[in-house]
Design a protein around this motif. Structure first.
Motif, PDB file in Angstrom:
ATOM      1  N   SER A   1      -1.537   4.242   3.952  1.00  0.00           N
ATOM      2  CA  SER A   1      -1.252   3.010   5.133  1.00  0.00           C
ATOM      3  C   SER A   1      -1.625   4.111   6.304  1.00  0.00           C
ATOM      4  CB  SER A   1       0.647   2.552   4.219  1.00  0.00           C
ATOM      5  OG  SER A   1       0.422   1.674   5.817  1.00  0.00           O
TER       6      SER A   1
ATOM      7  N   SER B   1       0.277  -2.459  -7.077  1.00  0.00           N
ATOM      8  CA  SER B   1       1.521  -1.754  -6.619  1.00  0.00           C
ATOM      9  C   SER B   1       2.148  -1.037  -7.246  1.00  0.00           C
ATOM     10  CB  SER B   1       1.544  -2.353  -5.317  1.00  0.00           C
ATOM     11  OG  SER B   1       2.189  -3.299  -5.803  1.00  0.00           O
TER      12      SER B   1
ATOM     13  N   ARG C   1      -8.386  -1.857  -3.224  1.00  0.00           N
ATOM     14  CA  ARG C   1      -7.742  -1.616  -4.481  1.00  0.00           C
ATOM     15  C   ARG C   1      -8.018  -2.359  -5.247  1.00  0.00           C
ATOM     16  NH1 ARG C   1      -2.797  -5.898  -3.298  1.00  0.00           N
ATOM     17  NH2 ARG C   1      -1.467  -4.863  -5.425  1.00  0.00           N
TER      18      ARG C   1
ATOM     19  N   MET D   1       1.291  -1.143  -0.324  1.00  0.00           N
ATOM     20  CA  MET D   1      -0.031  -0.067   0.328  1.00  0.00           C
ATOM     21  C   MET D   1       0.753   1.623  -0.153  1.00  0.00           C
ATOM     22  SD  MET D   1      -2.641   1.390   2.760  1.00  0.00           S
ATOM     23  CE  MET D   1      -4.376  -0.135   2.106  1.00  0.00           C
TER      24      MET D   1
ATOM     25  N   GLN E   1      -5.752   2.700  -4.937  1.00  0.00           N
ATOM     26  CA  GLN E   1      -6.313   1.832  -4.268  1.00  0.00           C
ATOM     27  C   GLN E   1      -6.724   3.109  -3.669  1.00  0.00           C
ATOM     28  OE1 GLN E   1      -1.719   1.249  -2.379  1.00  0.00           O
ATOM     29  NE2 GLN E   1      -1.763  -0.291  -3.588  1.00  0.00           N
TER      30      GLN E   1
END
Lengths: 445, 445
Positions: free
Chosen positions: B192, B341, B337, B187, B389
């Motif tokens: 986060s 990433s 998400r 993340m 995300q």
């Protein structure tokens, strides 16, 4: 360069601000008939619902702020005529003095105006429409100023629904009337019934098939008269729809089209290459049909304003078009749609097949779940997804964007049914309601 | 035809039920090690949170119901070996008697198992994992049976987060530990941090960089020992992740791949054409990279089960793959998400550019709005959208499906930024947070 903008609402101010920001030496002039620019029109019903909030909460950016940015703001100026040969906008100030402003590039962002039914009494005090911030202020002070216990809303579109909720919030009894016998002609009947029940369970009286013939003043307030029935109220809101403010364009020979909206290409250019149009007065291409449509909504207005700014500054931008994605809240329901209705699918020459499913907003055995209804339409010949409608207490509003994206890419129902969607028990069943609808629809295609 | 299925969970029972429904004369046999089939595993944390609800609420369909449908249900049967030459599954019942079952087509749907760290004391009473319904029952009766006031959760994945909320709901103090120094390695750091704060403001103690070395029994309960620190608790939940139950496949020479998951093609066929695999034990193609990944999630398991049923019945079905779309709730936050990433984008050979924006869940001036954070990644070379995300109190969970659909169609960030998304003041700003993120990202690309 002289960039002149007629209309200081979403499209006009988006264009003004972006043009000035991206090229500070450009001369930007905004001609606005009212005193208000850049306000959240869609927020008015929610503001009216709350007597403590001033209407000016809805102003996103003040006239002053735009002026400080270097934009020439002519509020209280009404543009009346465009002289395309001389590249000049003529008009009159509120005090009636005439003005003439030259342009190199012109943006017509005159928006839309409420349709007022041509019946006697529609201009009586207490008979309202809601479009400009001034309309909102008028309704709010009307409610504040005298006891308003009963209201009639003529029409049953988005604004009618949102105002109905707002007036109930103010503890005003609401009767909604419309001439046609269907609540939402574009909506699947099963979904429409859910909204019908929601309105009724919130105390709203619905009179479908009621054609207003005249409005009269009474001792106590107003009277709306139909062929056989009369309804009394303290206030009447006319919300039967809007029409594009395109007269200034058509009068100067600029092409108009569907619903008399100003015709624009993908660059928002009108039939005159120096004149652009954006916002509720302009048409758009529908991404499903490729055909011109007039669906006046806020996102397109903002996006259109930006695109015009880019195009006049030489950065060529083409807008693909709109999917007709819309959402509204009515009491506890979220109502959303994207793409074509069944009738629109037929009219556009597709071979539509449709399905309605009922799913739930949370997983099996998860507490607090509510039903969600999905109506989905596909084209039997091409397999393409054509449109989706959703109704539910939670989980309908944001879900509609997934099929909207699918419509932009001409996705088939089968491909859509294979989408990897998110799952967790508080947010839906393992098979998202949209996937269940797609799976069911596939069986029929 | 003898269709034998090893594993009676989501993938296995979806396949069993669909095969029997679509071709009633087929012989379907399900071999399941436990006594539970077809239950909502993802619902267990929420069930544990509520002492009044029996764990069996989570059973979607009972063994009886499947048997009545004509499916032969062998619960308490453990499959041990596949003899591919003889097309036979060998195993043992709970009472240890061996069994042998012939198959024409075989589905391996053995799921995944929790990773148990190889440290002393991990098998002590009070040290738990959560995967099977029996695990859920065990945790729930453990909490009900003795005073549990302090718990330690080892790991910080989805299940750890959901169990953390569930245990706090039961008024149990929770400390979460993990060896790595980042909360969610996949993340964006800014998002986060939002979750970090949410955990802390709900009384959860986070110990990042804590490597468990052993668990000991104490007078009062349990002790988790790291290199320098010791933590005391009444209960320890090991939630550091899962691994595919693929041993029965690899031992019989069936190909395995990423993370030792069973390799399947788009038809869910393994390297043996008569043997299929679906659910948490099987791999999948990622729609963004086209490469194999192992992302065990419930929707794919159900969808995979259906596809296997169709394929063995002769209706050829190819699954395009997964986007890795996932959502979880932790206290008041929705965390979602889809796609890659930033690190995964680099590893896959893209030239990722990313942005983080903060928007709001409701329109300007609409009451009750909360922040929404969006992290969006695009590929500088191709212009493609790679991943999104989102974190927010409302409006994150369902919004993620729009970029998920976009990933399936390899949409560019620019095309995505032009999507016609829904707007109404209670549901978001005019420019949806996803559009604002796309607009910002475009400036960097």
């Amino acid at each position: 360069m002289d960039f002149v903008i007629i209309g200081g609402d979403a499209a006009g101010m988006s264009a003004a601000s972006r043009a000035k920001r991206n090229q500070p030496d450009i001369q930007v002039t905004v001609i606005e008939r009212t005193q208000d620019v850049s306000f959240s029109a869609c927020g008015m019903p929610y503001n009216i619902a709350d007597p403590r909030r001033p209407m000016d909460d809805l102003v996103v950016r003040s006239v002053d702020a735009f002026q400080k940015q270097g934009i020439r703001m002519l509020t209280g100026y009404e543009a009346i005529r465009i002289d395309r040969d001389a590249r000049m906008v003529h008009g009159a100030m509120l005090q009636k003095e005439p003005f003439s402003i030259p342009y190199d590039k012109l943006l017509i962002a005159t928006g839309a105006a409420p349709v007022v039914p041509d019946i006697p009494g529609s201009n009586l005090p207490g008979v309202m429409t809601l479009k400009h911030l001034e309309d909102g202020r008028r309704i709010k002070s009307f409610i504040a100023g005298k006891p308003v216990s009963r209201a009639i809303i003529v029409g049953m579109g988005y604004i009618a629904m949102e105002m109905c909720e707002a007036l109930r919030e103010r503890n005003i009894a609401v009767t909604m009337v419309k001439p046609r016998s269907t609540l939402f002609p574009w909506m699947n009947d099963q979904l429409s019934q859910v909204i019908h029940q929601e309105l009724q369970s919130n105390g709203v009286i619905l009179q479908l098939g009621f054609s207003p013939e005249r409005i009269e003043k009474t001792n106590r307030g107003l009277k709306l008269c139909g062929a056989d029935t009369e309804l009394e109220a303290d206030m009447i809101l006319l919300a039967i729809g809007v029409k594009p403010n395109s007269r200034i364009a058509s009068a100067s020979g600029i092409e108009t089209g569907v619903h008399d909206a100003i015709s624009v290409d993908h660059r928002l250019q009108t039939s005159d290459p120096d004149i652009f149009s954006a916002g509720d007065c302009a048409d758009a291409f529908h991404v499903v049909t490729g055909q011109k449509v007039w669906i006046p909504l806020a996102l397109r207005a903002n996006r259109g304003g930006w695109a015009v700014a880019d195009n006049i500054l030489g950065k060529s931008v083409e807008l693909p078009g709109i999917a007709g994605t819309a959402v509204f809240k009515v009491f506890h329901l979220e109502v959303a749609r994207t793409g074509l209705s069944l009738q629109e699918s037929v009219s556009a020459g597709f071979s539509p097949v449709d399905t309605v499913i009922q799913s739930r907003s949370r997983a099996h055995a998860h507490p607090g779940s509510f039903p969600i209804w999905v109506h989905m339409i596909g084209d039997a010949r091409s397999g393409r997804l054509l449109g989706v409608q959703m109704v539910g207490r939670e989980g309908a509003a944001h879900r509609i964007n997934a099929p909207a994206v699918a419509l932009h890419t001409h996705m088939t129902v089968e491909a859509f049914s294979q989408s990897d969607m998110a799952y967790a028990p508080p947010f839906g069943p393992v098979w998202d309601p949209l996937l269940t609808a797609a799976n069911q629809l596939l069986k029929k295609m």
